[in-house]
Design a protein around this motif. Sequence first.
Motif, PDB file in Angstrom:
ATOM      1  N   ARG A 295       0.843  -1.194   0.000  1.00  0.00           N
ATOM      2  CA  ARG A 295       0.000   0.000   0.000  1.00  0.00           C
ATOM      3  C   ARG A 295       0.876   1.241   0.000  1.00  0.00           C
ATOM      4  O   ARG A 295       1.857   1.332   0.728  1.00  0.00           O
ATOM      5  N   GLN A 296       0.523   2.218  -0.795  1.00  0.00           N
ATOM      6  CA  GLN A 296       1.287   3.448  -0.833  1.00  0.00           C
ATOM      7  C   GLN A 296       0.910   4.323   0.353  1.00  0.00           C
ATOM      8  O   GLN A 296      -0.248   4.372   0.756  1.00  0.00           O
ATOM      9  N   LEU A 297       1.899   5.017   0.872  1.00  0.00           N
ATOM     10  CA  LEU A 297       1.682   5.930   1.989  1.00  0.00           C
ATOM     11  C   LEU A 297       1.740   7.360   1.474  1.00  0.00           C
ATOM     12  O   LEU A 297       2.431   7.660   0.519  1.00  0.00           O
ATOM     13  N   GLY A 298       1.003   8.236   2.133  1.00  0.00           N
ATOM     14  CA  GLY A 298       1.029   9.636   1.747  1.00  0.00           C
ATOM     15  C   GLY A 298      -0.354  10.235   1.816  1.00  0.00           C
ATOM     16  O   GLY A 298      -1.323   9.626   2.263  1.00  0.00           O
ATOM     17  N   LEU A 299      -0.444  11.460   1.346  1.00  0.00           N
ATOM     18  CA  LEU A 299      -1.671  12.229   1.409  1.00  0.00           C
ATOM     19  C   LEU A 299      -2.304  12.283   0.033  1.00  0.00           C
ATOM     20  O   LEU A 299      -1.632  12.577  -0.950  1.00  0.00           O
ATOM     21  N   SER A 300      -3.580  11.986  -0.025  1.00  0.00           N
ATOM     22  CA  SER A 300      -4.270  12.052  -1.314  1.00  0.00           C
ATOM     23  C   SER A 300      -4.579  13.513  -1.656  1.00  0.00           C
ATOM     24  O   SER A 300      -4.431  14.420  -0.833  1.00  0.00           O
ATOM     25  N   LEU A 301      -5.023  13.730  -2.875  1.00  0.00           N
ATOM     26  CA  LEU A 301      -5.364  15.081  -3.303  1.00  0.00           C
ATOM     27  C   LEU A 301      -6.514  15.644  -2.464  1.00  0.00           C
ATOM     28  O   LEU A 301      -6.484  16.793  -2.043  1.00  0.00           O
ATOM     29  N   PHE A 302      -7.515  14.828  -2.193  1.00  0.00           N
ATOM     30  CA  PHE A 302      -8.638  15.285  -1.367  1.00  0.00           C
ATOM     31  C   PHE A 302      -8.205  15.540   0.069  1.00  0.00           C
ATOM     32  O   PHE A 302      -8.680  16.487   0.705  1.00  0.00           O
ATOM     33  N   GLY A 303      -7.304  14.727   0.578  1.00  0.00           N
ATOM     34  CA  GLY A 303      -6.781  14.956   1.920  1.00  0.00           C
ATOM     35  C   GLY A 303      -6.014  16.259   1.993  1.00  0.00           C
ATOM     36  O   GLY A 303      -6.132  17.019   2.961  1.00  0.00           O
ATOM     37  N   MET A 304      -5.233  16.530   0.963  1.00  0.00           N
ATOM     38  CA  MET A 304      -4.477  17.772   0.928  1.00  0.00           C
ATOM     39  C   MET A 304      -5.405  18.983   0.830  1.00  0.00           C
ATOM     40  O   MET A 304      -5.204  19.995   1.504  1.00  0.00           O
ATOM     41  N   LEU A 305      -6.461  18.891   0.018  1.00  0.00           N
ATOM     42  CA  LEU A 305      -7.434  19.981  -0.075  1.00  0.00           C
ATOM     43  C   LEU A 305      -8.158  20.187   1.252  1.00  0.00           C
ATOM     44  O   LEU A 305      -8.412  21.312   1.662  1.00  0.00           O
ATOM     45  N   PHE A 306      -8.501  19.096   1.913  1.00  0.00           N
ATOM     46  CA  PHE A 306      -9.165  19.179   3.212  1.00  0.00           C
ATOM     47  C   PHE A 306      -8.292  19.944   4.203  1.00  0.00           C
ATOM     48  O   PHE A 306      -8.755  20.870   4.879  1.00  0.00           O
ATOM     49  N   TRP A 307      -7.012  19.572   4.305  1.00  0.00           N
ATOM     50  CA  TRP A 307      -6.117  20.243   5.249  1.00  0.00           C
ATOM     51  C   TRP A 307      -5.845  21.684   4.838  1.00  0.00           C
ATOM     52  O   TRP A 307      -5.661  22.557   5.692  1.00  0.00           O
TER      53      TRP A 307
ATOM     54  N   VAL B 240      -8.028  23.690   3.436  1.00  0.00           N
ATOM     55  CA  VAL B 240      -9.208  24.440   3.872  1.00  0.00           C
ATOM     56  C   VAL B 240      -9.171  24.655   5.382  1.00  0.00           C
ATOM     57  O   VAL B 240      -9.461  25.760   5.868  1.00  0.00           O
ATOM     58  N   ILE B 241      -8.792  23.642   6.137  1.00  0.00           N
ATOM     59  CA  ILE B 241      -8.724  23.762   7.605  1.00  0.00           C
ATOM     60  C   ILE B 241      -7.666  24.793   8.012  1.00  0.00           C
ATOM     61  O   ILE B 241      -7.923  25.686   8.820  1.00  0.00           O
ATOM     62  N   VAL B 242      -6.474  24.702   7.442  1.00  0.00           N
ATOM     63  CA  VAL B 242      -5.398  25.638   7.783  1.00  0.00           C
ATOM     64  C   VAL B 242      -5.750  27.050   7.313  1.00  0.00           C
ATOM     65  O   VAL B 242      -5.532  28.031   8.025  1.00  0.00           O
ATOM     66  N   GLY B 243      -6.320  27.172   6.120  1.00  0.00           N
ATOM     67  CA  GLY B 243      -6.721  28.492   5.605  1.00  0.00           C
ATOM     68  C   GLY B 243      -7.806  29.122   6.455  1.00  0.00           C
ATOM     69  O   GLY B 243      -7.769  30.322   6.731  1.00  0.00           O
ATOM     70  N   GLY B 244      -8.783  28.340   6.883  1.00  0.00           N
ATOM     71  CA  GLY B 244      -9.843  28.866   7.761  1.00  0.00           C
ATOM     72  C   GLY B 244      -9.298  29.307   9.101  1.00  0.00           C
ATOM     73  O   GLY B 244      -9.681  30.352   9.630  1.00  0.00           O
ATOM     74  N   GLY B 245      -8.378  28.520   9.661  1.00  0.00           N
ATOM     75  CA  GLY B 245      -7.755  28.905  10.927  1.00  0.00           C
ATOM     76  C   GLY B 245      -6.945  30.184  10.788  1.00  0.00           C
ATOM     77  O   GLY B 245      -6.986  31.054  11.657  1.00  0.00           O
ATOM     78  N   ALA B 246      -6.219  30.310   9.669  1.00  0.00           N
ATOM     79  CA  ALA B 246      -5.433  31.519   9.439  1.00  0.00           C
ATOM     80  C   ALA B 246      -6.345  32.735   9.278  1.00  0.00           C
ATOM     81  O   ALA B 246      -6.036  33.823   9.776  1.00  0.00           O
ATOM     82  N   LEU B 247      -7.474  32.557   8.597  1.00  0.00           N
ATOM     83  CA  LEU B 247      -8.432  33.654   8.431  1.00  0.00           C
ATOM     84  C   LEU B 247      -8.950  34.134   9.781  1.00  0.00           C
ATOM     85  O   LEU B 247      -8.985  35.335  10.056  1.00  0.00           O
ATOM     86  N   VAL B 248      -9.331  33.197  10.639  1.00  0.00           N
ATOM     87  CA  VAL B 248      -9.839  33.561  11.965  1.00  0.00           C
ATOM     88  C   VAL B 248      -8.755  34.289  12.759  1.00  0.00           C
ATOM     89  O   VAL B 248      -9.015  35.323  13.382  1.00  0.00           O
ATOM     90  N   LEU B 249      -7.526  33.776  12.734  1.00  0.00           N
ATOM     91  CA  LEU B 249      -6.452  34.424  13.484  1.00  0.00           C
ATOM     92  C   LEU B 249      -6.169  35.831  12.972  1.00  0.00           C
ATOM     93  O   LEU B 249      -5.967  36.759  13.764  1.00  0.00           O
ATOM     94  N   LEU B 250      -6.159  36.015  11.666  1.00  0.00           N
ATOM     95  CA  LEU B 250      -5.890  37.342  11.112  1.00  0.00           C
ATOM     96  C   LEU B 250      -7.006  38.331  11.414  1.00  0.00           C
ATOM     97  O   LEU B 250      -6.756  39.521  11.613  1.00  0.00           O
ATOM     98  N   LYS B 251      -8.241  37.867  11.479  1.00  0.00           N
ATOM     99  CA  LYS B 251      -9.363  38.756  11.777  1.00  0.00           C
ATOM    100  C   LYS B 251      -9.442  39.081  13.269  1.00  0.00           C
ATOM    101  O   LYS B 251      -9.860  40.171  13.647  1.00  0.00           O
ATOM    102  N   VAL B 252      -9.052  38.132  14.136  1.00  0.00           N
ATOM    103  CA  VAL B 252      -9.175  38.314  15.586  1.00  0.00           C
ATOM    104  C   VAL B 252      -7.987  39.082  16.164  1.00  0.00           C
ATOM    105  O   VAL B 252      -8.123  39.759  17.187  1.00  0.00           O
ATOM    106  N   TYR B 253      -6.841  39.040  15.521  1.00  0.00           N
ATOM    107  CA  TYR B 253      -5.624  39.659  16.066  1.00  0.00           C
ATOM    108  C   TYR B 253      -5.801  41.135  16.447  1.00  0.00           C
ATOM    109  O   TYR B 253      -5.395  41.533  17.545  1.00  0.00           O
ATOM    110  N   PRO B 254      -6.391  42.002  15.601  1.00  0.00           N
ATOM    111  CA  PRO B 254      -6.550  43.408  16.015  1.00  0.00           C
ATOM    112  C   PRO B 254      -7.402  43.575  17.273  1.00  0.00           C
ATOM    113  O   PRO B 254      -7.124  44.437  18.113  1.00  0.00           O
ATOM    114  N   SER B 255      -8.420  42.748  17.429  1.00  0.00           N
ATOM    115  CA  SER B 255      -9.267  42.822  18.616  1.00  0.00           C
ATOM    116  C   SER B 255      -8.489  42.436  19.870  1.00  0.00           C
ATOM    117  O   SER B 255      -8.589  43.097  20.908  1.00  0.00           O
TER     118      SER B 255
END
Length: 128
Positions: free
Chosen positions: A12-24, A26-41
């Motif tokens: 079996r091959q090991l690694g991250l699939s394309l959908f897994g990479m897109l999922f992560w 989106v998660i990292v991008g959403g977290g970064a968006l929240v942090l950038l918006k909350v930082y000034p407050s």
Amino acid sequence: MSLASSSSFARRQLGLSLFGMLFWAVIVGGGALVLLKVYPSVQKYLTTRGAVDKVMRADPRPSTVPAIRSAFNRQRDIEYTNDMIKGEDLEIEAAGDGFRVGFAYDDEVELVSPVFLLIKYRYSVSSK
């Protein structure tokens, strides 16, 4: 074909699939968006908290409620933060031989229209 090469295809091959990479992504991008918006407050809260601490540690310490409010407004002008609460918004009460000074306010941070994040800030410090 040798037996060794056919068994490597069966592993079996090991690694991250394309959908897994897109999922992560989106998660990292959403977290970064929240942090950038909350930082000034958060920065505004920390600046307000620091101003209250400077007023309460001042030497000589303000001895009346109007003096505390005035000292906070002077500190607010030094920090050059117009979004910060005013001296009139401070909650000041007598505590023993000193004062307890605090503040509480709500801040709405727009993440993506019409989604907002409500943050409730509260802080108090006493002079001794």
